[in-house]
Design a protein around this motif. Sequence first.
Motif, PDB file in Angstrom:
ATOM      1  N   VAL A  12       0.821  -1.207   0.000  1.00 26.59           N
ATOM      2  CA  VAL A  12       0.000   0.000   0.000  1.00 26.59           C
ATOM      3  C   VAL A  12       0.854   1.256   0.000  1.00 26.59           C
ATOM      4  O   VAL A  12       0.433   2.318  -0.471  1.00 26.59           O
ATOM      5  N   GLY A  13       2.091   1.161   0.492  1.00 25.59           N
ATOM      6  CA  GLY A  13       2.965   2.322   0.498  1.00 25.59           C
ATOM      7  C   GLY A  13       3.289   2.827  -0.883  1.00 25.59           C
ATOM      8  O   GLY A  13       3.627   4.009  -1.077  1.00 25.59           O
ATOM      9  N   LEU A  14       3.198   1.953  -1.884  1.00 30.26           N
ATOM     10  CA  LEU A  14       3.529   2.329  -3.253  1.00 30.26           C
ATOM     11  C   LEU A  14       2.374   3.038  -3.962  1.00 30.26           C
ATOM     12  O   LEU A  14       2.529   3.481  -5.099  1.00 30.26           O
ATOM     13  N   ALA A  15       1.228   3.160  -3.286  1.00 30.83           N
ATOM     14  CA  ALA A  15       0.104   3.868  -3.897  1.00 30.83           C
ATOM     15  C   ALA A  15       0.476   5.311  -4.194  1.00 30.83           C
ATOM     16  O   ALA A  15       0.027   5.902  -5.181  1.00 30.83           O
ATOM     17  N   VAL A  16       1.291   5.886  -3.325  1.00 30.32           N
ATOM     18  CA  VAL A  16       1.681   7.278  -3.511  1.00 30.32           C
ATOM     19  C   VAL A  16       2.550   7.444  -4.757  1.00 30.32           C
ATOM     20  O   VAL A  16       2.538   8.505  -5.380  1.00 30.32           O
ATOM     21  N   ARG A  17       3.274   6.388  -5.129  1.00 35.37           N
ATOM     22  CA  ARG A  17       4.118   6.459  -6.322  1.00 35.37           C
ATOM     23  C   ARG A  17       3.262   6.655  -7.565  1.00 35.37           C
ATOM     24  O   ARG A  17       3.569   7.486  -8.427  1.00 35.37           O
ATOM     25  N   GLU A  18       2.190   5.901  -7.667  1.00 37.84           N
ATOM     26  CA  GLU A  18       1.309   6.028  -8.829  1.00 37.84           C
ATOM     27  C   GLU A  18       0.599   7.377  -8.813  1.00 37.84           C
ATOM     28  O   GLU A  18       0.423   8.017  -9.856  1.00 37.84           O
ATOM     29  N   THR A  19       0.188   7.824  -7.627  1.00 41.96           N
ATOM     30  CA  THR A  19      -0.449   9.138  -7.523  1.00 41.96           C
ATOM     31  C   THR A  19       0.499  10.233  -7.992  1.00 41.96           C
ATOM     32  O   THR A  19       0.118  11.142  -8.737  1.00 41.96           O
ATOM     33  N   ALA A  20       1.763  10.150  -7.533  1.00 44.52           N
ATOM     34  CA  ALA A  20       2.761  11.157  -7.916  1.00 44.52           C
ATOM     35  C   ALA A  20       3.047  11.120  -9.412  1.00 44.52           C
ATOM     36  O   ALA A  20       3.314  12.164 -10.023  1.00 44.52           O
ATOM     37  N   ARG A  21       3.012   9.948 -10.013  1.00 37.52           N
ATOM     38  CA  ARG A  21       3.264   9.843 -11.454  1.00 37.52           C
ATOM     39  C   ARG A  21       2.135  10.490 -12.247  1.00 37.52           C
ATOM     40  O   ARG A  21       2.374  11.155 -13.262  1.00 37.52           O
ATOM     41  N   ARG A  22       0.894  10.307 -11.764  1.00 36.20           N
ATOM     42  CA  ARG A  22      -0.257  10.793 -12.510  1.00 36.20           C
ATOM     43  C   ARG A  22      -0.522  12.284 -12.268  1.00 36.20           C
ATOM     44  O   ARG A  22      -1.019  12.973 -13.153  1.00 36.20           O
ATOM     45  N   MET A  23      -0.247  12.766 -11.056  1.00 32.21           N
ATOM     46  CA  MET A  23      -0.575  14.145 -10.708  1.00 32.21           C
ATOM     47  C   MET A  23       0.505  14.730  -9.800  1.00 32.21           C
ATOM     48  O   MET A  23       0.234  15.041  -8.639  1.00 32.21           O
ATOM     49  N   PRO A  24       1.733  14.860 -10.300  1.00 25.24           N
ATOM     50  CA  PRO A  24       2.879  15.225  -9.470  1.00 25.24           C
ATOM     51  C   PRO A  24       2.762  16.566  -8.766  1.00 25.24           C
ATOM     52  O   PRO A  24       3.236  16.719  -7.626  1.00 25.24           O
ATOM     53  N   ASP A  25       2.149  17.551  -9.396  1.00 31.34           N
ATOM     54  CA  ASP A  25       2.152  18.899  -8.839  1.00 31.34           C
ATOM     55  C   ASP A  25       0.890  19.236  -8.055  1.00 31.34           C
ATOM     56  O   ASP A  25       0.754  20.355  -7.548  1.00 31.34           O
ATOM     57  N   GLU A  26      -0.004  18.270  -7.948  1.00 36.23           N
ATOM     58  CA  GLU A  26      -1.215  18.502  -7.165  1.00 36.23           C
ATOM     59  C   GLU A  26      -0.893  18.439  -5.675  1.00 36.23           C
ATOM     60  O   GLU A  26      -0.004  17.713  -5.234  1.00 36.23           O
ATOM     61  N   LEU A  27      -1.661  19.183  -4.906  1.00 36.37           N
ATOM     62  CA  LEU A  27      -1.430  19.251  -3.465  1.00 36.37           C
ATOM     63  C   LEU A  27      -1.792  17.921  -2.809  1.00 36.37           C
ATOM     64  O   LEU A  27      -2.889  17.396  -3.009  1.00 36.37           O
ATOM     65  N   ALA A  28      -0.866  17.387  -2.011  1.00 39.05           N
ATOM     66  CA  ALA A  28      -1.110  16.132  -1.307  1.00 39.05           C
ATOM     67  C   ALA A  28      -1.598  16.375   0.113  1.00 39.05           C
ATOM     68  O   ALA A  28      -2.613  15.815   0.545  1.00 39.05           O
ATOM     69  N   VAL A  29      -0.869  17.194   0.880  1.00 38.11           N
ATOM     70  CA  VAL A  29      -1.194  17.420   2.288  1.00 38.11           C
ATOM     71  C   VAL A  29      -0.972  18.889   2.631  1.00 38.11           C
ATOM     72  O   VAL A  29      -0.006  19.509   2.163  1.00 38.11           O
ATOM     73  N   ALA A  30      -1.856  19.418   3.451  1.00 35.57           N
ATOM     74  CA  ALA A  30      -1.696  20.762   4.005  1.00 35.57           C
ATOM     75  C   ALA A  30      -2.003  20.705   5.489  1.00 35.57           C
ATOM     76  O   ALA A  30      -2.924  19.994   5.909  1.00 35.57           O
ATOM     77  N   CYS A  31      -1.244  21.430   6.275  1.00 36.79           N
ATOM     78  CA  CYS A  31      -1.523  21.494   7.717  1.00 36.79           C
ATOM     79  C   CYS A  31      -1.088  22.862   8.231  1.00 36.79           C
ATOM     80  O   CYS A  31      -0.184  23.496   7.666  1.00 36.79           O
ATOM     81  N   PRO A  32      -1.715  23.349   9.294  1.00 40.29           N
ATOM     82  CA  PRO A  32      -1.372  24.670   9.820  1.00 40.29           C
ATOM     83  C   PRO A  32       0.109  24.749  10.187  1.00 40.29           C
ATOM     84  O   PRO A  32       0.663  23.834  10.796  1.00 40.29           O
ATOM     85  N   ALA A  33       0.757  25.826   9.784  1.00 42.46           N
ATOM     86  CA  ALA A  33       2.164  26.025  10.107  1.00 42.46           C
ATOM     87  C   ALA A  33       2.335  26.187  11.614  1.00 42.46           C
ATOM     88  O   ALA A  33       1.421  26.627  12.323  1.00 42.46           O
TER      89      ALA A  33
END
Length: 562
Positions: A12-33
């Motif tokens: 399941v850890g490799l799911a992010v690899r496919e996501t990054a390949r398909r939509m590399p510049d899309e926002l993945a995570v945001a959290c308050p600074a």
Amino acid sequence: MDAWRIDELQNVGLAVRETARRMPDELAVACPAAGQTKKLPAGQKFQYDTITFSELEKRSNQLANGLKSLGITQGVRVALMVPPGIDFVCHVFALYKTGAVTILIDPGMGRKNMIKCLAAAKPEGIVGIRKAQLARWIFRSSFRSCRLNVSTDGYFPWCQQSKHFLAKCSTDFDPPESTIEHEAAIIFTTGSTGPPKGVLYRHRNFIEQAQQIRDYFQLKPGSVDVSGFPLFALFNAAMGTTTVFPEMDATRPAEIYPPNLIDAVNQFNADQSFGSPALWNTVSKYCIEHQQTLPTIRRVLTAGAPVPPEVLASVKRIIAPDGDVYTPYGATEALPVACNSATEVLGETAADTNRGKGTCVGHRFERIQWKVIRIDDGPLKDISQTESLPQGEIGELMVQGPAVTDQYVTRTEANADHKVADGDSFWHRMGDVGYLDPSGRFWFCGRKAHRVQAKPGTMFTVPCEAIINTHEKVYRSALLGLGSPGEQTPVIVVEPYAGDWPTTSSQSQQLIDQIKSLASQHELTMPIQHVLLKRALPVDIRHNSKIFREQLRPWAKDQLNQ
């Protein structure tokens, strides 16, 4: 953008690899600074740290390489103790990629339980913030096996540091050979009916969960989820959904400051949010009182306990007109099992719930099989020992499917009580009671362990409590049985709304008399002999919804001098 097949993965850890390949510049995570106020001042906005899917893939690869060099490899048990945010998501995917078994502990279970659960899981290391490393050192007698320790937020003696991995390690990672049956994580139950148990998750379980959730809700890459439940962020990353963490204490969702969540929704135009019923009760009340809405939200998911119809109605009022609220049903051991919507509840089933018919949790997910069997408090070794019940008859629920976990790895004696062999497969006993209706929906009537076995007959918690909760001053209630099974005395403990707490003894007695009168009008609640008032019922920290009846019983006995 078309969705991709999550179930083709082995890790399941490799799911992010496919996501990054398909939509590399899309926002993945945001959290308050860091360094900002915990409560957003009027007229201001939070500043957010962000990371794209491409950056998430590279950073988790660097961490995975560093963890691997330290000796954290396939099969090694490692506890992850990092608060919700970018670091949490990066580290959990890094651990999955290495093949390590990630122990996920909810700090909200309290220090005592947390230490016990961690020790029982026998981690070989802790990847966590310095506060977690300090706790490991203080309670070092319980963690002698922890030799592979990583500090995620700076220096701590005898620990490696994540920042060194990010500075020195490659952004490419070569994962070990694995199958979907390899162990991925240990996640603990809330402990609402006993001590928390460590549930073994295989990569298959996570992959199947992500696939089922995505297909059921028709989730598409590009959605934005404001996450009030951190673990859901892991599914988001696998599905190409942006996760925005609002400023909140994830261990106390009912105490969220609503403007913080509103800010997260508005800044990122979120179209989805996941949170406990207690969180959405707080947020919806605030929005209605302050005449605010969340017009971009079209999907709210809320789970962890039965959701009162009035909460569903309130949430529907504040989200997009074409939006809906969904109530997935399941457990740590088996999720998802079924789902219902606010539209169906409010339009069809809520009236029956208030009449004591139970809570309709909806139809099962496509790849789940279920059956209702006659209640048995002992272990059932084989499916031949079970008796299936007809529609409408209350029994205990069993489920089977690829998302269902196959064993406990702590408190392993519970395996005999919950797993039932069926040839080469097995069924999981949910510990819940209820019945199936003619359309195949399951109606939840409470936990098996919480039923009251009185002389007049068996009483089930959810149907009885729903009747009591129709009183305008009752926020929630808990049915208890005091004494020996078969001769238990039924007692209802009531938590009034905060503004309706009686201020005099005569007001208290008046409210008690009203509740007794209400109970006497319904066949299900007629046997209730005592009504007790309590300012706040003890509930689980994770969802602020499940009532800890085991904690209430000694208090009730003391109140009644039994």
